[in-house]
Structures are given as structure tokens and as C-alpha cells.
Design a protein around this motif. Structure first.
Motif, PDB file in Angstrom:
ATOM      1  N   LYS A   1     -10.443 -16.335   8.210  1.00 11.84           N
ATOM      2  CA  LYS A   1      -9.794 -16.925   9.384  1.00 11.84           C
ATOM      3  C   LYS A   1      -8.312 -16.534   9.446  1.00 11.84           C
ATOM      4  N   ARG A   2      -7.722 -16.273   8.275  1.00 11.32           N
ATOM      5  CA  ARG A   2      -6.309 -15.881   8.232  1.00 11.32           C
ATOM      6  C   ARG A   2      -6.118 -14.384   8.448  1.00 11.32           C
ATOM      7  N   GLY A   3      -7.216 -13.657   8.610  1.00  9.16           N
ATOM      8  CA  GLY A   3      -7.114 -12.224   8.860  1.00  9.16           C
ATOM      9  C   GLY A   3      -7.091 -11.360   7.619  1.00  9.16           C
ATOM     10  N   TRP A   4      -7.561 -11.892   6.482  1.00 16.32           N
ATOM     11  CA  TRP A   4      -7.528 -11.148   5.223  1.00 16.32           C
ATOM     12  C   TRP A   4      -8.324  -9.848   5.295  1.00 16.32           C
ATOM     13  N   TYR A   5      -9.443  -9.871   6.010  1.00 19.00           N
ATOM     14  CA  TYR A   5     -10.350  -8.728   5.995  1.00 19.00           C
ATOM     15  C   TYR A   5     -10.148  -7.764   7.165  1.00 19.00           C
ATOM     16  N   THR A   6      -9.078  -7.921   7.910  1.00 22.98           N
ATOM     17  CA  THR A   6      -8.822  -6.986   9.003  1.00 22.98           C
ATOM     18  C   THR A   6      -8.460  -5.612   8.441  1.00 22.98           C
ATOM     19  N   GLU A   7      -8.628  -4.600   9.254  1.00 21.35           N
ATOM     20  CA  GLU A   7      -8.340  -3.234   8.810  1.00 21.35           C
ATOM     21  C   GLU A   7      -6.877  -3.073   8.420  1.00 21.35           C
ATOM     22  N   GLU A   8      -5.992  -3.711   9.185  1.00 20.23           N
ATOM     23  CA  GLU A   8      -4.559  -3.602   8.901  1.00 20.23           C
ATOM     24  C   GLU A   8      -4.203  -4.252   7.562  1.00 20.23           C
ATOM     25  N   ALA A   9      -4.766  -5.444   7.317  1.00 20.60           N
ATOM     26  CA  ALA A   9      -4.466  -6.159   6.076  1.00 20.60           C
ATOM     27  C   ALA A   9      -5.009  -5.402   4.867  1.00 20.60           C
ATOM     28  N   THR A  10      -6.209  -4.859   5.013  1.00 18.38           N
ATOM     29  CA  THR A  10      -6.811  -4.091   3.915  1.00 18.38           C
ATOM     30  C   THR A  10      -5.974  -2.856   3.599  1.00 18.38           C
ATOM     31  N   LYS A  11      -5.543  -2.156   4.631  1.00 17.71           N
ATOM     32  CA  LYS A  11      -4.725  -0.952   4.453  1.00 17.71           C
ATOM     33  C   LYS A  11      -3.411  -1.282   3.757  1.00 17.71           C
ATOM     34  N   GLU A  12      -2.809  -2.401   4.135  1.00 18.94           N
ATOM     35  CA  GLU A  12      -1.535  -2.807   3.536  1.00 18.94           C
ATOM     36  C   GLU A  12      -1.686  -3.100   2.048  1.00 18.94           C
ATOM     37  N   ARG A  13      -2.779  -3.769   1.667  1.00 19.99           N
ATOM     38  CA  ARG A  13      -2.999  -4.074   0.249  1.00 19.99           C
ATOM     39  C   ARG A  13      -3.169  -2.792  -0.564  1.00 19.99           C
ATOM     40  N   ILE A  14      -3.918  -1.859  -0.025  1.00 18.44           N
ATOM     41  CA  ILE A  14      -4.157  -0.603  -0.738  1.00 18.44           C
ATOM     42  C   ILE A  14      -2.864   0.195  -0.884  1.00 18.44           C
ATOM     43  N   GLU A  15      -2.048   0.198   0.158  1.00 23.78           N
ATOM     44  CA  GLU A  15      -0.778   0.933   0.103  1.00 23.78           C
ATOM     45  C   GLU A  15       0.177   0.328  -0.922  1.00 23.78           C
ATOM     46  N   LYS A  16       0.157  -0.998  -1.045  1.00 19.12           N
ATOM     47  CA  LYS A  16       1.089  -1.672  -1.943  1.00 19.12           C
ATOM     48  C   LYS A  16       0.639  -1.656  -3.400  1.00 19.12           C
ATOM     49  N   THR A  17      -0.667  -1.775  -3.625  1.00 24.60           N
ATOM     50  CA  THR A  17      -1.155  -1.921  -5.005  1.00 24.60           C
ATOM     51  C   THR A  17      -2.064  -0.788  -5.466  1.00 24.60           C
ATOM     52  N   GLY A  18      -2.490   0.062  -4.544  1.00 26.09           N
ATOM     53  CA  GLY A  18      -3.378   1.155  -4.918  1.00 26.09           C
ATOM     54  C   GLY A  18      -4.845   0.789  -4.910  1.00 26.09           C
ATOM     55  N   GLU A  19      -5.164  -0.460  -4.575  1.00 25.14           N
ATOM     56  CA  GLU A  19      -6.561  -0.893  -4.527  1.00 25.14           C
ATOM     57  C   GLU A  19      -6.690  -2.117  -3.628  1.00 25.14           C
ATOM     58  N   ASP A  20      -7.916  -2.371  -3.199  1.00 25.46           N
ATOM     59  CA  ASP A  20      -8.174  -3.593  -2.444  1.00 25.46           C
ATOM     60  C   ASP A  20      -8.706  -4.652  -3.401  1.00 25.46           C
ATOM     61  N   TYR A  21      -8.589  -5.894  -3.027  1.00 24.66           N
ATOM     62  CA  TYR A  21      -9.026  -6.988  -3.894  1.00 24.66           C
ATOM     63  C   TYR A  21      -9.308  -8.216  -3.041  1.00 24.66           C
TER      64      TYR A  21
END
Length: 441
Positions: A263-283
Motif C-alpha cells: 500500500k505504501r508503494g514498496w513494490y512499484t518499479e520506481e521503488a524497486t529500481k531505487e533499492r537496487i541502485e542504492k544497495t546493489g540488490e532488491d530485498y
């Protein structure tokens, strides 16, 4: 399963049917669906294969794309006394790993039938450092080092090779771990059947009020830690005979948090891309911390010879569960504000979860502070709600004759009349303690 997973990139785990086990080995303690759930919740297992044949054949493993079969160094025979892995061994597709030291189902059944307490560990921290335990100083230190290494091994990630879970130990006085003085809950203020008001939480040994303690957190194992944006949530318990009831509860906690994150938008494409760019992986959005109570704390509240598994064994069971990100050994039975606000992840957790507890009736609310801080959430009943340590012991005791025969077949001594009298005495003592606690005696 950890050693097997370390040999490859995927681990498929065959699970025998109840009927096959009964024919070849003896009665099961857990049903097939419960054992399937346990395997699928193990962080090192890729998937569970239900109703795997008791004698492993080449067509069976080839069908699932398995190159090798992995098993411990103990010999497993079918009802005819023949090696269950003779076909894969002959084909050179069998790998042997050293049997994990520790307990087996046979050991646990023996503890239940004989009602022993010799497996309890008074202080896990002192046992790990070699200060306590059987044997001389050198032997104790060697044993402690081996136990700590086991904890580190079980705290690995899904590959079994890299760091995974954080492991902590909480230092505090014994009274603070048993029962803490917090603001009285509604249950504590309610008059008892005798007309008197039950006592507020007190020390189980002195009956004097216990002063709230912050305690100290000591890190035993470095894991991955909390990732940016993850919600830290806390659960606690005895986790004795870690089973489908515990697993289903943890799964519901994780799914509840994941729904909130969606509901907070965790699984949106933008949020997923941001996590990968910052940490190198999704979680995932959840960082689940599990508190584990000391043996003496559980025995004080449940009596008899609970817990059936000691704190070290229970900790390993919780660590291997894929829903867990960190554990805290020696957590308090009753949560206090000081404990919650000093958790080693930036203070209070986002939420504290608990389920319905019927196996261990209490005279007060051990989650009163979490509720006052608006952290508490309760998980609804589920299909495995009643599968807990009490239920498992009940199954063993109801089928005592069958399990005694199983123990004898394995070279174990059957339960004696003296052991049965001891169990009855302990059950009677526990019932008396519950009545005294109910009426504030």
C-alpha cells in the motif's frame, strides 16, 4: 539441509509420507502437511517434494533434475533391512555429509517420555564462553566454541555460505527476565475469584517488585542488518519444538507487513529500481526480530520439563527459518518500555506481533506496554493454531506404547513406572502453581 545446500545452487527436499515412515521406521510425530511446511520454511531449501519414495530411485531424482542425492553419514534402511540409497550409490550420484551433531527426534521423544530436565542450559552466554557446562575447563571451552560456530553456521543466508541473520544476547538480571514491573494491565487490576486483587508482576523467586531494566545487548553474530526502508518488527516466545504453528504465525506476520508495504508503494518499479541502485540488490520490506526466552523462564511458566528443547537448540531452529532476520537470546518474558526502546535497531520496533496463547494461561498481560505504545498487533487464528509444544507432547503421550516400541527398536530404554510418576507429580505441581497464580497466593 545446510550442508546439502552448500554443495549446490538448489536444494530439493523429499518428504516421505506418514504411511511410508510408519512401515519402515515407526510412527511419526508430525503429519505430512506439517513436515512439508517445516521444509518449505527452511531458508536453505528450494522446495519440498511430498510423498518421496522411501527407497530413492534414479528415475525419481532424474525426473526432478537432481544430479546428486545428499544424506548424512548414518545408514538408513527400509523395512527389509536394505540400504535406502543403494541405487543412487551404485550410479555414483550419492553425496555424504557428516551428520549434524546434536539432538534427533529419538532424543526429543525420550525427553518427553522420561520427563528429564538435564538438557536445560542455565546461561547460554556462559556455556558459549566455556564458563559453564560439563567437563573440565579445556573441554568446556572447546564445546562452547563449537556451539558458537553452529550458531554462526545457522545464521547464514539462503546459500549457506554468506552472512544472513544477526544474533544477539540480552544481558539482564534473572528477575527481569522472568517478570517485570510495568504499568498494571487491565487483567492485573481485575479482582480475582476470591475477591482480592491479584499482585502486580513480581519476581518469581522473591515476590518483591522487579525494577525495570534496560539491560545490555551483546552481538554474537554479524548478519546483513537492516536495509534502508525496512520495517523492524518484533516477535518473541519459547519456540519450543519449532513446528507448523510457529511457522504459520511467522508467515502471517511477514505477509501482513508485506501487504502494508504494498500500500505504501514498496513494490512499484520506481521503488524497486531505487533499492537496487542504492544497495546493489532488491530485498523485502520486513526485518523480523525474534526474541527467545531462557530455559528457566519457560519452565517457570509452563512447568513439568518444558522446554523440551534447550535455548541453544531452539535458537538454531528459529535461525533456519526463512522469515527471520535476527534473533535475541535471553529476551524478557514480559516486555518493558526500557527493553523495547533500546532494541539495537534504532529504538522501538515499528510493531510487536503476537498470536493467541492457550497453552500457557497467564494471570497478567505480558504485552501491556507494547499495547500502550501502540506497537501491538495480534495475528488471527490459523489452521495450525493449536500445533505447539503442548500438542506435540500430548501426541507422544497418547501414543506412548507405539513410541516406546520405537525407542526400544532404536536401543533406547522404555519409559519406567518411576518416570511416569515423576511426570504426574510435575503436572500436579504445575496445576497448583497456576491456581496459586490465578488467586495471587
Amino acid at each position: 539441509m545446510l550442508q546439502a545446500r552448500q554443495l549446490g545452487t538448489e536444494l530439493l527436499v523429499g518428504v516421505h509420507s506418514d504411511e511410508a515412515i510408519l512401515e519402515n521406521k515407526g510412527p511419526t510425530v508430525m503429519r505430512l502437511d506439517e513436515r512439508i511446511m517445516a521444509v518449505e520454511a527452511c531458508r536453505w531449501a528450494t522446495r519440498a517434494i511430498p510423498k518421496a519414495p522411501y527407497v530413492t530411485s534414479l528415475p525419481w531424482i532424474t525426473h526432478y533434475g537432481c544430479k546428486y542425492v545428499v544424506h548424512g553419514d548414518d545408514i538408513t534402511s527400509d523395512s527389509n533391512g536394505q540400504d535406502c540409497y543403494r541405487y543412487v550409490k551404485a550410479a555414483g550420484r550419492f553425496k555424504v555429509v557428516k551428520r549434524t551433531p546434536g539432538i534427533s527426534t529419538t532424543d526429543l521423544v525420550g525427553r518427553m517420555l522420561l520427563c528429564t530436565k538435564t538438557h536445560f542450559i542455565p546461561s547460554l552466554e556462559k556455556r558459549l564462553s566455556g564458563e559453564e557446562g560439563p567437563g573440565g575447563e579445556a573441554e568446556r571451552k572447546e564445546t562452547g566454541a563449537a556451539m558458537l560456530q553452529r550458531i554462526k553456521d545457522y545464521a547464514t543466508d539462503s546459500t549457506g555460505l554468506a552472512p544472513g541473520c544477526d544474533v544477539w544476547y540480552w544481558h539482564a538480571s534473572r528477575p527481569a527476565k522472568y517478570r517485570r514491573t510495568t504499568q498494571s494491565s487491565a487483567a492485573e487490576r481485575r479482582p480475582s475469584a476470591s475477591g482480592s486483587t491479584p499482585l502486580s508482576p513480581t519476581s518469581p523467586t522473591t515476590n518483591t517488585a522487579v525494577k525495570e531494566e534496560k539491560g545490555k545487548f551483546h552481538k554474537l553474530v554479524d548478519g546483513k542488518g537492516v536495509k534502508p526502508g525496512q520495517s523492524v518488527v518484533y516477535v518473541d516466545g519459547g519456540w519450543d519444538l519449532f513446528s507448523s504453528g510457529h511457522i504459520e504465525f511467522l508467515r502471517h506476520v511477514t505477509e501482513t507487513e508485506e501487504e502494508d508495504a504494498k500500500k505504501r508503494g514498496w513494490y512499484t518499479e520506481e521503488a524497486t529500481k531505487e533499492r537496487i541502485e542504492k544497495t546493489g540488490e532488491d530485498y523485502g520490506p520486513v526485518f523480523l526480530v525474534a526474541g527467545i526466552h531462557d530455559d528457566e523462564v519457560i519452565n517457570h511458566w509452563k512447568g513439568i520439563n518444558f522446554p523440551i528443547m534447550n535455548i541453544f537448540e531452539r535458537g538454531l531452529c528459529v535461525l533456519q527459518c526463512k522469515y527471520i532476520n535476527a534473533i535475541i537470546f535471553g529476551s524478557p518474558f514480559s516486555l518493558s518500555k526500557a527493553f523495547l526502546l533500546t532494541l539495537p535497531y534504532g529504538g522501538a520496533p515499528a510493531r510487536v506481533y503476537h498470536g493467541t496463547t492457550s497453552f500457557m494461561p497467564l494471570t497478567y498481560d505480558s504485552y501491556a506496554i507494547a499495547k500502550q505504545l501502540n506497537l501491538y498487533r495480534e495475528i488471527d487464528n490459523h489452521n495450525f493454531q493449536n500445533v505447539n509444544a503442548g500438542e506435540i507432547v500430548s501426541r507422544i503421550m497418547k501414543g506412548r506404547a507405539l513410541y516406546e516400541e520405537r525407542q526400544r527398536a532404536k536401543g533406547e530404554k522404555g519409559i519406567t513406572e518411576e518416570a511416569e510418576r515423576r511426570r504426574q507429580d510435575l503436572e500436579s505441581q504445575q496445576r497448583r502453581r497456576e491456581i496459586e497464580g490465578q488467586f495471587g497466593i
